[in-house]
Design a protein around this motif. Structure first.
Motif, PDB file in Angstrom:
ATOM      1  N   MET A 102       0.823  -1.202   0.000  1.00  0.00           N
ATOM      2  CA  MET A 102       0.000   0.000   0.000  1.00  0.00           C
ATOM      3  C   MET A 102       0.860   1.256   0.000  1.00  0.00           C
ATOM      4  N   LEU A 103       1.915   1.261   0.818  1.00  0.00           N
ATOM      5  CA  LEU A 103       2.816   2.407   0.834  1.00  0.00           C
ATOM      6  C   LEU A 103       3.503   2.574  -0.518  1.00  0.00           C
ATOM      7  N   GLY A 104       3.841   1.440  -1.153  1.00  0.00           N
ATOM      8  CA  GLY A 104       4.444   1.510  -2.479  1.00  0.00           C
ATOM      9  C   GLY A 104       3.490   2.101  -3.497  1.00  0.00           C
ATOM     10  N   VAL A 105       2.220   1.727  -3.423  1.00  0.00           N
ATOM     11  CA  VAL A 105       1.220   2.269  -4.342  1.00  0.00           C
ATOM     12  C   VAL A 105       1.012   3.759  -4.083  1.00  0.00           C
ATOM     13  N   ILE A 106       0.975   4.164  -2.821  1.00  0.00           N
ATOM     14  CA  ILE A 106       0.816   5.590  -2.514  1.00  0.00           C
ATOM     15  C   ILE A 106       1.971   6.396  -3.100  1.00  0.00           C
ATOM     16  N   ALA A 107       3.187   5.855  -2.966  1.00  0.00           N
ATOM     17  CA  ALA A 107       4.349   6.543  -3.544  1.00  0.00           C
ATOM     18  C   ALA A 107       4.217   6.632  -5.066  1.00  0.00           C
ATOM     19  N   ALA A 108       3.793   5.530  -5.692  1.00  0.00           N
ATOM     20  CA  ALA A 108       3.625   5.524  -7.149  1.00  0.00           C
ATOM     21  C   ALA A 108       2.530   6.484  -7.577  1.00  0.00           C
ATOM     22  N   MET A 109       1.428   6.528  -6.828  1.00  0.00           N
ATOM     23  CA  MET A 109       0.345   7.434  -7.182  1.00  0.00           C
ATOM     24  C   MET A 109       0.736   8.889  -6.964  1.00  0.00           C
ATOM     25  N   GLY A 110       1.592   9.140  -5.980  1.00  0.00           N
ATOM     26  CA  GLY A 110       2.097  10.489  -5.782  1.00  0.00           C
ATOM     27  C   GLY A 110       2.930  10.948  -6.975  1.00  0.00           C
ATOM     28  N   TRP A 111       3.724  10.030  -7.514  1.00  0.00           N
ATOM     29  CA  TRP A 111       4.535  10.346  -8.682  1.00  0.00           C
ATOM     30  C   TRP A 111       3.651  10.580  -9.899  1.00  0.00           C
ATOM     31  N   ILE A 112       2.609   9.732 -10.064  1.00  0.00           N
ATOM     32  CA  ILE A 112       1.663   9.898 -11.170  1.00  0.00           C
ATOM     33  C   ILE A 112       0.938  11.236 -11.047  1.00  0.00           C
ATOM     34  N   ARG A 115       3.220  13.997 -12.035  1.00  0.00           N
ATOM     35  CA  ARG A 115       3.505  13.932 -13.476  1.00  0.00           C
ATOM     36  C   ARG A 115       2.320  14.440 -14.301  1.00  0.00           C
ATOM     37  N   GLN A 116       1.105  14.129 -13.856  1.00  0.00           N
ATOM     38  CA  GLN A 116      -0.081  14.518 -14.607  1.00  0.00           C
ATOM     39  C   GLN A 116      -0.713  15.812 -14.112  1.00  0.00           C
ATOM     40  N   GLY A 117      -0.098  16.424 -13.097  1.00  0.00           N
ATOM     41  CA  GLY A 117      -0.621  17.683 -12.582  1.00  0.00           C
ATOM     42  C   GLY A 117      -1.937  17.541 -11.853  1.00  0.00           C
ATOM     43  N   ARG A 118      -2.088  16.448 -11.109  1.00  0.00           N
ATOM     44  CA  ARG A 118      -3.322  16.195 -10.378  1.00  0.00           C
ATOM     45  C   ARG A 118      -3.111  16.329  -8.875  1.00  0.00           C
ATOM     46  N   HIS A 119      -4.187  16.455  -8.162  1.00  0.00           N
ATOM     47  CA  HIS A 119      -4.166  16.348  -6.710  1.00  0.00           C
ATOM     48  C   HIS A 119      -4.032  14.870  -6.362  1.00  0.00           C
ATOM     49  N   LEU A 120      -3.228  14.554  -5.359  1.00  0.00           N
ATOM     50  CA  LEU A 120      -3.030  13.156  -4.977  1.00  0.00           C
ATOM     51  C   LEU A 120      -4.354  12.476  -4.654  1.00  0.00           C
ATOM     52  N   ALA A 121      -5.256  13.175  -3.995  1.00  0.00           N
ATOM     53  CA  ALA A 121      -6.549  12.587  -3.628  1.00  0.00           C
ATOM     54  C   ALA A 121      -7.353  12.187  -4.857  1.00  0.00           C
ATOM     55  N   ASP A 122      -7.213  12.950  -5.947  1.00  0.00           N
ATOM     56  CA  ASP A 122      -7.964  12.611  -7.154  1.00  0.00           C
ATOM     57  C   ASP A 122      -7.501  11.270  -7.728  1.00  0.00           C
ATOM     58  N   VAL A 123      -6.239  10.942  -7.526  1.00  0.00           N
ATOM     59  CA  VAL A 123      -5.712   9.666  -8.011  1.00  0.00           C
ATOM     60  C   VAL A 123      -6.094   8.531  -7.063  1.00  0.00           C
ATOM     61  N   THR A 124      -5.860   8.713  -5.776  1.00  0.00           N
ATOM     62  CA  THR A 124      -6.143   7.631  -4.825  1.00  0.00           C
ATOM     63  C   THR A 124      -7.642   7.357  -4.703  1.00  0.00           C
ATOM     64  N   ASP A 125      -8.470   8.404  -4.784  1.00  0.00           N
ATOM     65  CA  ASP A 125      -9.925   8.182  -4.752  1.00  0.00           C
ATOM     66  C   ASP A 125     -10.390   7.433  -5.986  1.00  0.00           C
ATOM     67  N   PHE A 126      -9.689   7.598  -7.102  1.00  0.00           N
ATOM     68  CA  PHE A 126     -10.066   6.939  -8.346  1.00  0.00           C
ATOM     69  C   PHE A 126      -9.757   5.447  -8.301  1.00  0.00           C
ATOM     70  N   ILE A 127      -8.601   5.077  -7.720  1.00  0.00           N
ATOM     71  CA  ILE A 127      -8.208   3.664  -7.747  1.00  0.00           C
ATOM     72  C   ILE A 127      -8.660   2.883  -6.517  1.00  0.00           C
ATOM     73  N   ALA A 128      -8.975   3.567  -5.420  1.00  0.00           N
ATOM     74  CA  ALA A 128      -9.320   2.861  -4.180  1.00  0.00           C
ATOM     75  C   ALA A 128     -10.466   1.864  -4.341  1.00  0.00           C
ATOM     76  N   PRO A 129     -11.522   2.178  -5.108  1.00  0.00           N
ATOM     77  CA  PRO A 129     -12.634   1.216  -5.183  1.00  0.00           C
ATOM     78  C   PRO A 129     -12.270  -0.127  -5.793  1.00  0.00           C
ATOM     79  N   VAL A 130     -11.225  -0.195  -6.627  1.00  0.00           N
ATOM     80  CA  VAL A 130     -10.886  -1.478  -7.261  1.00  0.00           C
ATOM     81  C   VAL A 130      -9.772  -2.214  -6.532  1.00  0.00           C
ATOM     82  N   ALA A 131      -9.142  -1.576  -5.557  1.00  0.00           N
ATOM     83  CA  ALA A 131      -8.059  -2.232  -4.813  1.00  0.00           C
ATOM     84  C   ALA A 131      -8.511  -3.518  -4.133  1.00  0.00           C
ATOM     85  N   PRO A 132      -9.741  -3.583  -3.574  1.00  0.00           N
ATOM     86  CA  PRO A 132     -10.152  -4.831  -2.913  1.00  0.00           C
ATOM     87  C   PRO A 132     -10.194  -6.042  -3.837  1.00  0.00           C
TER      88      PRO A 132
END
Length: 264
Positions: A102-112, A115-132
């Motif tokens: 999970m920490l590795g994914v957070i780091a990767a999403m922070g980099w994404i 890179r894409q000029g997004r808020h970190l929450a916009d990325v993590t909120d987008f992928i969180a529903p499919v993580a389970p």
């Protein structure tokens, strides 16, 4: 007592190449995540395009694998790491940690996000529903491998696992599959179907997983080389879930202070 289904951990064998069920479960998890997120993009997920999804999941996979391995040796095998620092690369010996992944994914999403000029929450909120989905698939892989079994019990659905002695035990891998996989996915997919404030979906994921994992640890056998790590009963898995639960509550509180128009 139920009979443990002795499934060959090798799903496909072609000559010298053996593909294990556990590895296939990772592929199933990522494939399902890709399909569902693409569906959300096609149905108008704000600010996302299909071509960005491949990049997102590729670096997410890197974060899972690298973080999972590093987290395992830090949280569960630190003594071995001190004795042999190269053990961090011994991936053929097994050993992955969800919390590290999970920490590795957070780091990767922070980099994404950067890179894409997004808020970190916009990325993590987008992928969180499919993580389970990946979490549930991984627990099925643990069950097929006959690993990470539960504590001894006399419940009618107990099983005797190979290598775990003659005592019937909780099939705790299936408990985790149900709670961390099926229930958490259904909850997050439903919750994220409507516009939500930033951090709310991520916060619900942290809280939901933390609570479910903490509860199942009472039925799961602790790591034999660690045992209880706090208060004479708390396992390492439970200890690592405490900051997840607190972090989830904090994110949900912060999300409530924002207008619902700030969505993923």
């Amino acid at each position: 007592m139920l009979d443990y289904p002795r499934i060959d951990p090798v799903a496909i064998e072609i000559g010298p190449v053996a593909i294990h069920w556990y590895g296939l479960m990772y592929l199933i998890g990522f494939a399902a995540a890709w399909l569902l997120l693409r569906r959300r993009i096609d149905h108008g997920a704000p600010g996302w395009r299909r071509e960005q999804l491949d990049d997102l999941l590729f670096w997410g996979a890197v974060g899972v694998l690298a973080g999972g391995r590093i987290g395992y040796v830090l949280f569960y095998g630190f003594g071995e790491l001190l004795a042999d620092p190269l053990s961090i690369f011994y991936i053929w010996e097994g050993g992955m940690s969800f919390h590290g992944g999970m920490l590795g994914v957070i780091a990767a999403m922070g980099w994404i996000a950067r890179r894409q000029g997004r808020h970190l929450a916009d990325v993590t909120d987008f992928i969180a529903p499919v993580a389970p989905i990946g979490l549930g698939a991984g627990r099925l892989g643990n069950f097929i491998n006959g690993e990470l079994w539960g504590r001894p019990t006399d419940l009618p659905w107990a099983m005797v696992f190979p290598g775990a002695g003659p005592e019937p035990r909780h099939p705790s891998q299936l408990y985790e599959f149900l709670l961390e996989g099926v229930v958490l996915f259904a909850l997050l997919w439903w919750f994220s179907a409507r516009p939500r404030p930033r951090w709310s979906v991520s916060g619900l994921f942290l809280l939901g997983y933390g609570v479910f994992r903490f509860a199942v640890e009472f039925a799961r056998a602790p790591d034999p080389h660690l045992g209880a790590v706090a208060f004479g009963w708390m396992t390492m898995g439970q200890l690592l879930c405490v900051p997840m639960i607190l972090g989830g509550i904090l994110l949900l509180f912060l999300a409530r202070q924002q207008p619902a128009t700030e969505t993923r």
